[in-house]
Design a protein around this motif. Structure first.
Motif, PDB file in Angstrom:
ATOM      1  N   SER A 217       0.826  -1.206   0.000  1.00  0.00           N
ATOM      2  CA  SER A 217       0.000   0.000   0.000  1.00  0.00           C
ATOM      3  C   SER A 217       0.862   1.259   0.000  1.00  0.00           C
ATOM      4  O   SER A 217       0.599   2.214  -0.731  1.00  0.00           O
ATOM      5  N   ILE A 218       1.903   1.257   0.818  1.00  0.00           N
ATOM      6  CA  ILE A 218       2.798   2.421   0.883  1.00  0.00           C
ATOM      7  C   ILE A 218       3.522   2.614  -0.442  1.00  0.00           C
ATOM      8  O   ILE A 218       3.650   3.740  -0.941  1.00  0.00           O
ATOM      9  N   LYS A 219       3.955   1.528  -1.053  1.00  0.00           N
ATOM     10  CA  LYS A 219       4.640   1.651  -2.348  1.00  0.00           C
ATOM     11  C   LYS A 219       3.702   2.168  -3.429  1.00  0.00           C
ATOM     12  O   LYS A 219       4.125   2.891  -4.342  1.00  0.00           O
ATOM     13  N   SER A 220       2.419   1.829  -3.315  1.00  0.00           N
ATOM     14  CA  SER A 220       1.458   2.382  -4.282  1.00  0.00           C
ATOM     15  C   SER A 220       1.343   3.895  -4.097  1.00  0.00           C
ATOM     16  O   SER A 220       1.114   4.630  -5.062  1.00  0.00           O
ATOM     17  N   TYR A 221       1.537   4.371  -2.855  1.00  0.00           N
ATOM     18  CA  TYR A 221       1.494   5.816  -2.603  1.00  0.00           C
ATOM     19  C   TYR A 221       2.747   6.506  -3.152  1.00  0.00           C
ATOM     20  O   TYR A 221       2.684   7.674  -3.538  1.00  0.00           O
ATOM     21  N   TYR A 222       3.862   5.781  -3.179  1.00  0.00           N
ATOM     22  CA  TYR A 222       5.046   6.323  -3.871  1.00  0.00           C
ATOM     23  C   TYR A 222       4.699   6.571  -5.339  1.00  0.00           C
ATOM     24  O   TYR A 222       5.037   7.618  -5.899  1.00  0.00           O
ATOM     25  N   ALA A 223       4.035   5.601  -5.949  1.00  0.00           N
ATOM     26  CA  ALA A 223       3.664   5.739  -7.359  1.00  0.00           C
ATOM     27  C   ALA A 223       2.751   6.944  -7.558  1.00  0.00           C
ATOM     28  O   ALA A 223       2.930   7.720  -8.505  1.00  0.00           O
ATOM     29  N   ILE A 224       1.767   7.104  -6.659  1.00  0.00           N
ATOM     30  CA  ILE A 224       0.858   8.251  -6.746  1.00  0.00           C
ATOM     31  C   ILE A 224       1.639   9.559  -6.644  1.00  0.00           C
ATOM     32  O   ILE A 224       1.375  10.522  -7.383  1.00  0.00           O
ATOM     33  N   MET A 229       4.189  14.281  -9.445  1.00  0.00           N
ATOM     34  CA  MET A 229       5.427  14.984  -9.805  1.00  0.00           C
ATOM     35  C   MET A 229       5.721  14.882 -11.302  1.00  0.00           C
ATOM     36  O   MET A 229       6.681  15.477 -11.776  1.00  0.00           O
ATOM     37  N   LYS A 230       4.888  14.085 -12.008  1.00  0.00           N
ATOM     38  CA  LYS A 230       5.106  13.773 -13.432  1.00  0.00           C
ATOM     39  C   LYS A 230       6.475  13.130 -13.651  1.00  0.00           C
ATOM     40  O   LYS A 230       7.105  13.303 -14.703  1.00  0.00           O
ATOM     41  N   ASP A 231       6.909  12.401 -12.651  1.00  0.00           N
ATOM     42  CA  ASP A 231       8.162  11.640 -12.727  1.00  0.00           C
ATOM     43  C   ASP A 231       7.802  10.225 -13.188  1.00  0.00           C
ATOM     44  O   ASP A 231       7.734   9.284 -12.386  1.00  0.00           O
ATOM     45  N   TRP A 232       7.557  10.071 -14.466  1.00  0.00           N
ATOM     46  CA  TRP A 232       7.040   8.810 -14.998  1.00  0.00           C
ATOM     47  C   TRP A 232       8.058   7.683 -14.876  1.00  0.00           C
ATOM     48  O   TRP A 232       7.674   6.517 -14.713  1.00  0.00           O
ATOM     49  N   LYS A 237       9.051   2.521 -12.320  1.00  0.00           N
ATOM     50  CA  LYS A 237       9.995   1.643 -11.614  1.00  0.00           C
ATOM     51  C   LYS A 237       9.365   1.021 -10.368  1.00  0.00           C
ATOM     52  O   LYS A 237       9.630  -0.137 -10.032  1.00  0.00           O
ATOM     53  N   VAL A 238       8.554   1.809  -9.655  1.00  0.00           N
ATOM     54  CA  VAL A 238       7.988   1.317  -8.399  1.00  0.00           C
ATOM     55  C   VAL A 238       6.794   0.393  -8.623  1.00  0.00           C
ATOM     56  O   VAL A 238       6.429  -0.379  -7.735  1.00  0.00           O
ATOM     57  N   PRO A 240       6.211  -2.532 -10.309  1.00  0.00           N
ATOM     58  CA  PRO A 240       6.316  -3.985 -10.086  1.00  0.00           C
ATOM     59  C   PRO A 240       6.386  -4.381  -8.620  1.00  0.00           C
ATOM     60  O   PRO A 240       5.960  -5.478  -8.251  1.00  0.00           O
ATOM     61  N   SER A 241       6.888  -3.489  -7.765  1.00  0.00           N
ATOM     62  CA  SER A 241       7.074  -3.831  -6.351  1.00  0.00           C
ATOM     63  C   SER A 241       5.759  -4.057  -5.618  1.00  0.00           C
ATOM     64  O   SER A 241       5.727  -4.778  -4.625  1.00  0.00           O
ATOM     65  N   PHE A 242       4.655  -3.469  -6.095  1.00  0.00           N
ATOM     66  CA  PHE A 242       3.379  -3.713  -5.426  1.00  0.00           C
ATOM     67  C   PHE A 242       2.348  -4.372  -6.343  1.00  0.00           C
ATOM     68  O   PHE A 242       1.243  -4.686  -5.904  1.00  0.00           O
ATOM     69  N   MET A 243       2.730  -4.620  -7.606  1.00  0.00           N
ATOM     70  CA  MET A 243       1.781  -5.240  -8.538  1.00  0.00           C
ATOM     71  C   MET A 243       1.954  -6.759  -8.622  1.00  0.00           C
ATOM     72  O   MET A 243       1.140  -7.443  -9.236  1.00  0.00           O
ATOM     73  N   ARG A 244       3.005  -7.286  -8.004  1.00  0.00           N
ATOM     74  CA  ARG A 244       3.265  -8.732  -8.111  1.00  0.00           C
ATOM     75  C   ARG A 244       2.193  -9.550  -7.418  1.00  0.00           C
ATOM     76  O   ARG A 244       1.709 -10.545  -7.947  1.00  0.00           O
ATOM     77  N   THR A 245       1.852  -9.143  -6.215  1.00  0.00           N
ATOM     78  CA  THR A 245       0.822  -9.869  -5.456  1.00  0.00           C
ATOM     79  C   THR A 245      -0.252  -8.874  -5.034  1.00  0.00           C
ATOM     80  O   THR A 245      -0.011  -8.023  -4.175  1.00  0.00           O
TER      81      THR A 245
END
Length: 336
Positions: A217-224, A229-232, A237-238, A240-245
């Motif tokens: 959940s926290i890593k998904s907030y990094y993505a948000i 920031m429009k830092d695509w 990069k982040v 896959p870290s929360f989309m695996r499971t």
């Protein structure tokens, strides 16, 4: 898995009991439900309220509302039910469950966009004795209400109170969640670096207790945050870290994040996620999905899909669906 077995055992013991003396079991379930969405989902799958003694059914109703809320289901239709539960707990003089009932009355009012009423219920809940870490959740929800009203300083104060209560209760998962949500306040204020700092703190706590759901959940907030920031590059990069499971309860939210990122980096992957969201996302995800799919159909000059996607897109528009009209000028040039 152990929590699921406990839930099954509790439900069997309670429903088979002849006397309404199972309050301690209900307390244990209330604590278990709060731990993760999977436990709450299992409870919803096993509960049969009518099988319980009449005096125990209000407890079951309250726990059902709790489980529905924790699994991101709509609790707005339960406004009358929560009033019934509050009256029952008041007559029963069960302060612990009355506090929990007040909290969920606040949550229902919050979802119904009745900000002042929700704040009042949360304050009433806080004024009662404090079992089950309800105070930290009340403060956190008050922070969310204030944030929705753009009262960011009030929101941050409430998150500070929520963190203090969670720390006092040694609720480390709660502490991580509060820091994660506080990061979004700073993100709304366009203070991305501060938001990332709070996410770093939240992630450290979640990693220390090795809670995979909280970490994801926290890593998904990094993505948000990276999206804002429009830092695509870092956003991608982040992913896959929360989309695996992904749990079933998180699928729509995580797919929405992925679709939004790939919309700017990989249209083919974005289309894959939006096709899922158009049928399975919440109203905001569906709106975004049909908007994207309409744009893609326009680019492909596929008139049938343009009309179909746009007609489906209009009803999901949350502001005013009647203000849109799609026209074909006879030269296959579609305009809105």
């Amino acid at each position: 898995m152990k929590q699921f077995i406990y839930i099954i055992m509790f439900m069997c013991v309670i429903s088979c009991s002849d006397k309404p003396n199972n309050r301690n079991h209900f307390c244990a379930i209330a604590k278990l439900l709060y731990k993760d969405q999977a436990t709450a989902s299992n409870y919803l799958d096993t509960i049969n309220i009518s099988s319980f003694h009449k005096d125990e059914q209000p407890y079951c109703e309250l726990l059902k509302i709790q489980a529905l809320d924790l699994t991101d289901n709509d609790i707005k239709p339960y406004e009358r039910k929560i009033d019934f539960v509050i009256n029952y707990m008041q007559n029963k003089k069960d302060k612990a469950f009355l506090k929990l009932a007040y909290y969920y009355a606040g949550r229902i009012k919050q979802d119904k966009r009745k900000a002042l009423e929700s704040i009042n219920y949360f304050k009433i809940a806080i004024s009662n004795d404090n079992p089950y870490g309800v105070n930290s959740r009340c403060y956190a929800q008050m922070a969310e209400v204030y944030c929705e009203q753009y009262l960011y300083d009030y929101a941050k104060d409430m998150y500070n109170n929520a963190y203090y209560e969670a720390k006092k209760d040694n609720d480390r998962i709660g502490m991580a969640k509060i820091l994660k949500e506080k990061a979004l306040v700073y993100l709304d204020e366009k203070k991305s670096k501060t938001a990332l700092m709070y996410l770093d703190k939240a992630l450290k706590i979640a990693q220390d207790i090795n809670d995979s759901n909280c970490i994801n959940s926290i890593k998904s907030y990094y993505a948000i945050t990276y999206v804002e920031m429009k830092d695509w590059e870092n956003a991608q990069k982040v992913l896959p870290s929360f989309m695996r499971t992904i749990s079933q309860a998180d699928t729509s939210a995580y797919y929405y994040i992925a679709a939004n990122i790939y919309r700017h980096t990989n249209k083919a992957k974005a289309k894959y996620f939006y096709k899922y969201l158009k049928d399975n996302g919440d109203i905001y995800a569906k709106e975004d999905a049909y908007s994207f799919l309409t744009e893609e159909a326009l680019a492909d000059k596929d008139d049938n899909k343009v009309a179909d996607f746009f007609e489906r897109y209009k009803p999901t528009d949350r502001f005013n669906s009647e203000k849109y009209e799609l026209r074909n000028d006879g030269k296959n040039q579609w305009t809105v």
